[in-house]
Scaffold this active site. Structure first.
Site, short mmCIF file in Angstrom:
data_model
loop_
_atom_site.label_atom_id
_atom_site.label_comp_id
_atom_site.label_asym_id
_atom_site.label_seq_id
_atom_site.Cartn_x
_atom_site.Cartn_y
_atom_site.Cartn_z
N SER A 498 79.93 -21.02 34.03
CA SER A 498 79.76 -19.59 34.26
C SER A 498 79.48 -18.91 32.92
O SER A 498 78.50 -19.24 32.27
CB SER A 498 80.98 -19.02 34.97
OG SER A 498 80.73 -17.73 35.47
N ASP A 585 74.96 -21.12 44.84
CA ASP A 585 75.74 -20.22 44.00
C ASP A 585 75.34 -18.76 44.27
O ASP A 585 74.19 -18.38 44.03
CB ASP A 585 75.50 -20.56 42.53
CG ASP A 585 76.47 -19.88 41.59
OD1 ASP A 585 77.04 -18.83 41.97
OD2 ASP A 585 76.66 -20.38 40.47
N HIS A 617 79.29 -21.88 42.95
CA HIS A 617 79.62 -21.54 41.57
C HIS A 617 80.67 -22.51 41.05
O HIS A 617 81.87 -22.19 40.96
CB HIS A 617 80.11 -20.10 41.51
CG HIS A 617 80.08 -19.52 40.13
ND1 HIS A 617 78.91 -19.38 39.40
CD2 HIS A 617 81.07 -19.03 39.33
CE1 HIS A 617 79.18 -18.84 38.24
NE2 HIS A 617 80.49 -18.63 38.16
#
Length: 674
Positions: A498, A585, A617
């Site tokens: 991320s 995602d 994600h």
């Protein structure tokens, strides 16, 4: 696989020395990836509110499901769900103990739906039967036990409407339609909506009183941008007379504040100049806060008064490690308690308050008992402009025989960057730290500016600083490690997911000579397209993103976002890069990875790109996580010279698609041919 097999997997490849030889990173037994990243044997232990049942998450046919046992006979546990592909990772008990409630999504799309199942088994019930909907739990009460309040965004994807859910019939009754653009709601123990929050043009939020289902026009409380990540209402006492806040207004670190609802008067119950109040223990009947936690270097619990003072002292004296109370019966006579440390995966105990006894229920990863795990050391590193960066260092086993926190000789290092960026790294058992340390690397995780938990000033210092002073903090941490003899400047990799993936891309693109290689997991490459494609239910937080990252609706903000986007400096990357992405995602779309891979391909720059079509994600399915880590450790082995367990058949067991650059990661091309 047995514990011995897991610990000694691929031992022949690393040439283990004789047992009499002093331990070094090179002769430490290799811990198999499966032991660290496979399913836990059991996790998330809870006791039902009525005290009759114990529950936990454990594998059923290789997938994490819910299990239930009579509290008097934990050995009689039975699986009560039958998820076949997507692991169940979070759940809670209905307040009347009639069912377990859990949320799950499909393929990582984060459209979480709510399910329920009886503790005696039977068919699971889908309680929010909607498509492209994300459920929120709005209210659960010890007084009203036959229903809960949920928010669903099936009418408008941006906003959640409140419904009352009858637990017996499954009927959903609309309670309050969110036509005013409210970010969230606050309810009391009678399941009456008492408050609503709404984002402001400055990136902060206003808190409104709700009376008879109507939101008042004038805000009761106002929270500016600087306090927006460190101030929030935290719930009412059961009698509705006190509203708790975690509140940084008028101070730097967030305090625990109690507000008298009738008069509006507030009093500070607890605060700590080092870090925010990060957790609380509330009485299950009264809702009164009885203890609070502050996590600076490590998490520390402090009682408020005598209600649980002796209990915490008993648990901390009896259980070695950091404790977490994970559930309490409504009678408050029994608790489930998890305890862990950097070298001890969580174990769960049943605590009987009256008898003052603790009974172990399970270890989450017993296969790691006796494994050569490494201690994690909390550190304070000074940034170039004088900020304190709370950091955590894990060294390879055998590299620090005098236990002074520094290896006897420098070792290769992985800078492991957390996501968010509005999150933090913390002390505790960390499978990634242990895996990389076992492969021969020092692992350093640094809380750079914008990380939460250390006061609003530290968060605010990261505003508009993606790829700049936030990145400088990471470089300062690397410089500290080199100066301290932990590593050498030419043997440092950067890795993260991320925001940590963004930091990896930024590190290789903006400072191409500082890192030997990088591993990016679901990291955004283009901040403009990232903000254009955020999930619709993040609408309430969009202005805050603009204020803290850059405003794409202005020419100046758009220029800043472009300047800080690694995509536009991809031609400057010259060190090896591995990218992992989930196709579903909803936060960092696949296009973010596609863009930078295509830009590097166009310039003839080597990059390896692994896509998982059933992930979002991050990689929730263990077979996929193990497969990516297999590629990553062999990639790092070539780059930094550490050890690696062979890839073997991990790719074939997963859904991994190597879309580009198999030849740039050792063992990948051969594994794909199997």
């Amino acid at each position: 696989m047995t514990r011995t097999a897991l610990l000694l997997a691929a031992a022949a490849a690393v040439g283990l020395a004789a047992a009499a030889t002093a331990q070094t990173p090179a002769n430490t037994p290799l811990i198999a990836r499966e032991a660290l990243f496979g399913n836990p044997e059991k996790t998330a232990g809870r006791i039902s509110p009525d005290g009759k049942w114990l529950s936990w998450i454990a594998p059923r046919d290789g997938v994490l499901n819910l299990w239930v046992a009579p509290a008097a006979n934990p050995a009689a546990a039975q699986a009560v769900t039958a998820e076949k592909s997507r692991p169940i990772r979070q759940y809670f008990w209905a307040p009347d103990s009639s069912m377990l409630l859990y949320v799950n999504d499909k393929g990582g799309d984060e459209n979480f739906l709510l399910y329920g199942v009886s503790p005696v088994g039977g068919q699971e019930r889908l309680l929010t039967p909607f498509e492209k909907t994300r459920v929120q739990i709005v209210g659960v009460s010890p007084l009203v036990r036959d229903r809960i309040l949920v928010g669903v965004n099936n009418r408008d994807a941006k906003w959640h409407d409140i419904h009352s859910l009858d637990l017996k019939s499954g009927k959903l009754t609309p309670l309050m339609m969110n036509t005013g653009g409210y970010a969230g709601f606050l309810t009391d123990a009678k399941l009456v909506v008492r408050g609503a929050t709404k984002s402001r043009d400055d990136g902060g939020s206003d808190y409104f009183r709700v009376v008879d289902g109507k939101v008042e026009a004038k805000p009761l409380e106002q929270i500016g941008l600087d306090d927006s990540l460190t101030t929030t209402p935290a719930g009412y006492t059961t009698d509705g007379r006190t509203l708790y806040w975690i509140d940084s207004r008028g101070r730097n670190t967030a305090a625990l504040v109690a507000q008298d609802v009738a008069s509006g008067a507030k009093r500070v119950m607890a605060e700590d100049g080092r870090a925010d109040i990060g957790g609380a223990l509330a009485n299950p009947r009264t809702g009164e806060v009885e203890a609070y936690a502050v996590n600076y270097l490590r998490n520390e619990w402090t009682p408020l008064g005598n209600a649980v003072k002796s209990d915490l002292a008993f648990l901390q004296g009896r259980l070695k490690g950091d404790i977490a109370v994970t559930s309490r019966t409504l009678a408050d006579d029994k608790w489930t308690v998890a305890v862990s440390s950097a070298t001890q995966p969580a174990s769960t105990y049943l605590y009987d308050r009256k008898a003052k006894t603790v009974t172990k229920l399970f270890d989450s990863r017993p296969v790691l008992a006796g494994a050569p795990l490494s201690e994690m050391r909390p550190l304070e590193i000074r940034s170039r402009d004088g900020k304190t960066l709370v950091s955590y260092l894990t060294l390879p086993a055998g590299s620090d025989p005098d236990a002074d926190g520094r290896p006897n000789a420098p070792v290769p290092m992985v800078l492991l960057v957390h996501g968010g960026p509005w999150g933090r790294d913390a002390y505790g058992f960390n499978g990634t730290h242990q895996w990389l340390a076992n492969r021969g690397y020092a692992v350093l995780s640094t809380n750079f500016r914008a990380s939460t938990g250390f006061g609003k000033d530290f968060v605010t210092a990261g505003n508009l600083q993606w790829g700049r002073t936030m990145h400088d903090d990471l470089l300062d941490a690397v410089d500290w490690a080199v100066k301290s003899g932990v590593t050498t400047a030419d043997k440092v990799a950067i890795m993260g997911g991320s925001y940590g993936g963004y930091a990896t891309l930024a590190g290789l693109a903006f400072t191409p000579d500082r890192f030997a290689c990088g591993v990016d997991i679901v990291g955004p490459s283009n901040l403009e397209t990232l903000l254009k494609t955020i999930p619709p239910y993040w609408e309430a937080g969009k202005v805050q993103f603009y204020k803290r990252m850059g405003d794409p609706t202005t020419a100046e903000g758009l220029a800043l976002l472009k300047e800080r986007s690694p995509l536009y400096a991809a031609d400057k990357i010259k060190k090896p890069l591995l990218i992992g992405q989930g196709a579903n995602d909803p936060r960092v779309k696949q296009a973010e990875s596609d863009q930078i891979v295509n830009a590097m391909k166009a310039k003839g720059i080597p990059v390896t790109y692994v896509l998982f079509p059933d992930e979002g994600h991050g990689f929730a399915r263990p077979v996929n996580n193990i497969a990516f880590n297999a590629v990553a450790e062999n990639f790092l082995s070539r780059c930094l010279g550490g050890r690696a367990e062979p890839i073997g058949d991990t790719l074939g067991k997963s859904t991994a698609q190597v879309l580009h650059g198999a030849e740039f990661a050792p063992g990948v091309a051969a594994a794909l041919r199997k």
